[in-house]
Scaffold this motif. Structure first.
Motif, PDB file in Angstrom:
ATOM      1  N   CYS A  83      11.171  -7.039  -9.100  1.00  0.00           N
ATOM      2  CA  CYS A  83       9.902  -6.330  -9.338  1.00  0.00           C
ATOM      3  C   CYS A  83       9.179  -6.118  -8.018  1.00  0.00           C
ATOM      4  O   CYS A  83       8.277  -6.882  -7.652  1.00  0.00           O
ATOM      5  CB  CYS A  83       9.036  -7.136 -10.306  1.00  0.00           C
ATOM      6  SG  CYS A  83       9.883  -7.650 -11.817  1.00  0.00           S
ATOM      7  N   ASP A  84       9.573  -5.061  -7.305  1.00  0.00           N
ATOM      8  CA  ASP A  84       9.082  -4.855  -5.943  1.00  0.00           C
ATOM      9  C   ASP A  84       8.529  -3.461  -5.696  1.00  0.00           C
ATOM     10  O   ASP A  84       8.284  -3.076  -4.544  1.00  0.00           O
ATOM     11  CB  ASP A  84      10.205  -5.133  -4.940  1.00  0.00           C
ATOM     12  CG  ASP A  84      11.409  -4.199  -5.135  1.00  0.00           C
ATOM     13  OD1 ASP A  84      11.377  -3.359  -6.062  1.00  0.00           O
ATOM     14  OD2 ASP A  84      12.388  -4.307  -4.365  1.00  0.00           O
ATOM     15  N   GLY A  85       8.341  -2.673  -6.747  1.00  0.00           N
ATOM     16  CA  GLY A  85       7.792  -1.334  -6.588  1.00  0.00           C
ATOM     17  C   GLY A  85       8.767  -0.308  -6.044  1.00  0.00           C
ATOM     18  O   GLY A  85       8.371   0.815  -5.707  1.00  0.00           O
ATOM     19  N   SER A  86      10.058  -0.644  -5.979  1.00  0.00           N
ATOM     20  CA  SER A  86      11.034   0.275  -5.385  1.00  0.00           C
ATOM     21  C   SER A  86      11.223   1.549  -6.214  1.00  0.00           C
ATOM     22  O   SER A  86      11.542   2.606  -5.663  1.00  0.00           O
ATOM     23  CB  SER A  86      12.378  -0.426  -5.173  1.00  0.00           C
ATOM     24  OG  SER A  86      12.903  -0.912  -6.397  1.00  0.00           O
ATOM     25  N   ASP A 159       5.377  -5.281  -1.867  1.00  0.00           N
ATOM     26  CA  ASP A 159       6.217  -4.102  -2.073  1.00  0.00           C
ATOM     27  C   ASP A 159       7.434  -4.093  -1.157  1.00  0.00           C
ATOM     28  O   ASP A 159       7.365  -4.526   0.004  1.00  0.00           O
ATOM     29  CB  ASP A 159       5.399  -2.837  -1.822  1.00  0.00           C
ATOM     30  CG  ASP A 159       4.232  -2.700  -2.783  1.00  0.00           C
ATOM     31  OD1 ASP A 159       4.413  -3.003  -3.971  1.00  0.00           O
ATOM     32  OD2 ASP A 159       3.131  -2.297  -2.336  1.00  0.00           O
ATOM     33  N   SER A 160       8.509  -3.539  -1.671  1.00  0.00           N
ATOM     34  CA  SER A 160       9.740  -3.439  -0.889  1.00  0.00           C
ATOM     35  C   SER A 160       9.616  -2.362   0.182  1.00  0.00           C
ATOM     36  O   SER A 160       8.790  -1.452   0.084  1.00  0.00           O
ATOM     37  CB  SER A 160      10.914  -3.090  -1.805  1.00  0.00           C
ATOM     38  OG  SER A 160      10.766  -1.763  -2.299  1.00  0.00           O
ATOM     39  N   LEU A 161      10.470  -2.456   1.177  1.00  0.00           N
ATOM     40  CA  LEU A 161      10.547  -1.449   2.236  1.00  0.00           C
ATOM     41  C   LEU A 161      11.686  -0.478   1.965  1.00  0.00           C
ATOM     42  O   LEU A 161      11.888   0.467   2.724  1.00  0.00           O
ATOM     43  CB  LEU A 161      10.763  -2.119   3.594  1.00  0.00           C
ATOM     44  CG  LEU A 161       9.733  -3.184   3.985  1.00  0.00           C
ATOM     45  CD1 LEU A 161      10.113  -3.825   5.310  1.00  0.00           C
ATOM     46  CD2 LEU A 161       8.342  -2.573   4.062  1.00  0.00           C
ATOM     47  N   THR A 162      12.419  -0.713   0.874  1.00  0.00           N
ATOM     48  CA  THR A 162      13.595   0.099   0.561  1.00  0.00           C
ATOM     49  C   THR A 162      13.669   0.352  -0.942  1.00  0.00           C
ATOM     50  O   THR A 162      12.975  -0.274  -1.741  1.00  0.00           O
ATOM     51  CB  THR A 162      14.890  -0.600   0.979  1.00  0.00           C
ATOM     52  OG1 THR A 162      15.015  -1.833   0.233  1.00  0.00           O
ATOM     53  CG2 THR A 162      14.906  -0.903   2.457  1.00  0.00           C
ATOM     54  N   GLY A 323       4.446 -13.771   0.065  1.00  0.00           N
ATOM     55  CA  GLY A 323       4.209 -14.274   1.410  1.00  0.00           C
ATOM     56  C   GLY A 323       4.262 -13.180   2.453  1.00  0.00           C
ATOM     57  O   GLY A 323       3.511 -12.205   2.389  1.00  0.00           O
ATOM     58  N   SER A 324       5.183 -13.315   3.409  1.00  0.00           N
ATOM     59  CA  SER A 324       5.298 -12.338   4.492  1.00  0.00           C
ATOM     60  C   SER A 324       6.396 -11.314   4.248  1.00  0.00           C
ATOM     61  O   SER A 324       6.631 -10.444   5.090  1.00  0.00           O
ATOM     62  CB  SER A 324       5.576 -13.059   5.812  1.00  0.00           C
ATOM     63  OG  SER A 324       6.797 -13.790   5.721  1.00  0.00           O
ATOM     64  N   ASP A 325       7.098 -11.389   3.114  1.00  0.00           N
ATOM     65  CA  ASP A 325       8.158 -10.439   2.808  1.00  0.00           C
ATOM     66  C   ASP A 325       7.550  -9.111   2.351  1.00  0.00           C
ATOM     67  O   ASP A 325       6.501  -9.078   1.707  1.00  0.00           O
ATOM     68  CB  ASP A 325       9.082 -10.982   1.720  1.00  0.00           C
ATOM     69  CG  ASP A 325       9.887 -12.187   2.182  1.00  0.00           C
ATOM     70  OD1 ASP A 325      10.180 -12.251   3.391  1.00  0.00           O
ATOM     71  OD2 ASP A 325      10.186 -13.052   1.346  1.00  0.00           O
ATOM     72  N   GLY A 326       8.242  -8.020   2.641  1.00  0.00           N
ATOM     73  CA  GLY A 326       7.769  -6.724   2.194  1.00  0.00           C
ATOM     74  C   GLY A 326       6.447  -6.337   2.832  1.00  0.00           C
ATOM     75  O   GLY A 326       6.142  -6.734   3.959  1.00  0.00           O
TER      76      GLY A 326
END
Length: 362
Positions: A83-86, A159-162, A323-326
């Motif tokens: 669940c990262d908005g990709s 949110d994801s970067l990909t 945290g610091s991911d995405g």
């Protein structure tokens, strides 16, 4: 002058300490999903729920289907990379959009509503709320709008970067899949057979285009699927001619109460009025376990609602970034523009260096 210098040094030390604390990895045994909390935006964006629900209510007034579309978007998002908005990212030179995956291309709706929500939220809480959290919270509001259950949504995703079109093609179940395939697909996401049947209940307010169930209305000889109620199939054949002229027409997945979030979907399966193959297969003699769950949910709406809430929360925690991911996207359809450094070690380095220089000069 010395006092001013000392205050500056103290401030830098505090900033440095906070960066070091933020850079510490998640402790062993702690899963990213464990860091989610319904109160995540309590202080940073107290207007979030009011702002988000206001946009959705306005959208539903002109298009009742939006509620079902928002529920589906959350599902589509969570089944690909977590669940990262990709699912919200559009096609670019570097992004292969999941929206163009085979099972998504003609069925993804409601994206503009999500983008509208993000703009409204950015106006009151800039660079604070992730698009992944907007999807999770929108699904809860969509359920409530339809008269369904509510729940405390765990928040704090990033949110994801990909995006991953390949995984979308692989992980999103098709309308002709068998129950065994569905079970395996859900199991791969850490979800059980009970979760499968409960989450399928979201179809109580869904709709589908003729092209997604034409194979059930016309076989090679032009006959309907014998497992479908004959009166029901006749009405669908009238809506969806064999020549394909009605391919873009749509009808309800729950014919008895199409815009009300209830257990009518399961009742329809029991009288062979499941629109999609994957729906009706949940209630068949060859799938006793899923058929039993359908019967239980059909006879007890509270049981269905309780399990739906549990399964939705469980799904919403799949593969989250924290945290610091995405990142926290500025807009949901594109990743943020600019140079990214692994976490903030770049800024940590310069903070320590400046602190050292200041102390030395003193």
């Amino acid at each position: 002058m010395a006092v001013i210098m000392w205050r500056a040094i103290t401030g830098l030390i505090i900033l440095c300490a906070s960066l070091i604390h933020a850079a510490v990895p998640v402790p062993n045994g702690t899963v990213a999903a464990d860091l989610l909390s319904p109160d995540y935006y309590k202080d940073t964006c107290p207007q979030l729920y009011h702002t988000l629900s206001g946009v959705i209510l306005t959208a539903v007034k002109t298009d009742i289907r939006i509620a079902a579309s928002l529920l589906k978007l959350h599902f589509l998002d969570c089944f690909v990379q977590g669940c990262d908005g990709s699912i919200l990212l559009v096609e670019t030179a570097k992004i292969r959009s999941e929206q163009r995956a085979s099972h998504n291309m003609h069925t993804v709706r409601g994206l503009n509503v999500v983008y509208d929500i993000k703009r409204a939220v950015e106006a009151v809480c800039p660079a604070t709320v992730s698009c992944a959290d907007i999807l999770a919270l929108s699904a809860q509001v969509a359920s409530v709008v339809g008269g369904g259950p509510t729940w405390q949504v765990p928040l704090g995703r990033r949110d994801s970067l990909t995006a991953n079109k390949f995984l979308a093609n692989q992980n999103i179940p098709g309308v002709a899949f068998t129950v065994d395939y569905l079970k395996n697909s859900f199991a791969a996401q850490g979800l059980t057979t009970t979760d499968l049947v409960a989450l399928s209940g979201a179809h109580t307010i869904g709709r589908a285009h003729c092209r997604t169930f034409m194979d059930r209305l016309y076989d090679f000889s032009g006959n309907p699927d014998p497992s479908m109620d004959s009166t029901y199939s006749d009405s669908l054949r009238a809506l969806c001619p064999r020549d394909g002229s009605g391919a873009n027409y749509e009808t309800y997945l729950d014919f008895s109460s199409p815009d009300i979030f209830d257990n009518g979907y399961y009742m329809g399966l029991q009288v062979n009025q499941g629109l999609l193959h994957t729906d009706q297969e949940l209630y068949s003699s060859t799938n006793a376990d899923t058929a039993m769950l359908v019967s239980n949910f059909s006879s007890d709406q509270k049981l269905f609602f309780d399990q739906f809430v549990e399964s939705m929360i469980k799904m919403s925690r799949i593969g989250v970034l924290t945290g610091s991911d995405g990142e926290i996207r500025h807009q949901c359809d594109f990743v943020n523009v600019g140079i990214r450094f692994p976490f903030s070690y770049f800024w940590l380095f310069w903070t320590v260096l400046v602190t050292y220089i200041c102390i030395t000069l003193c």
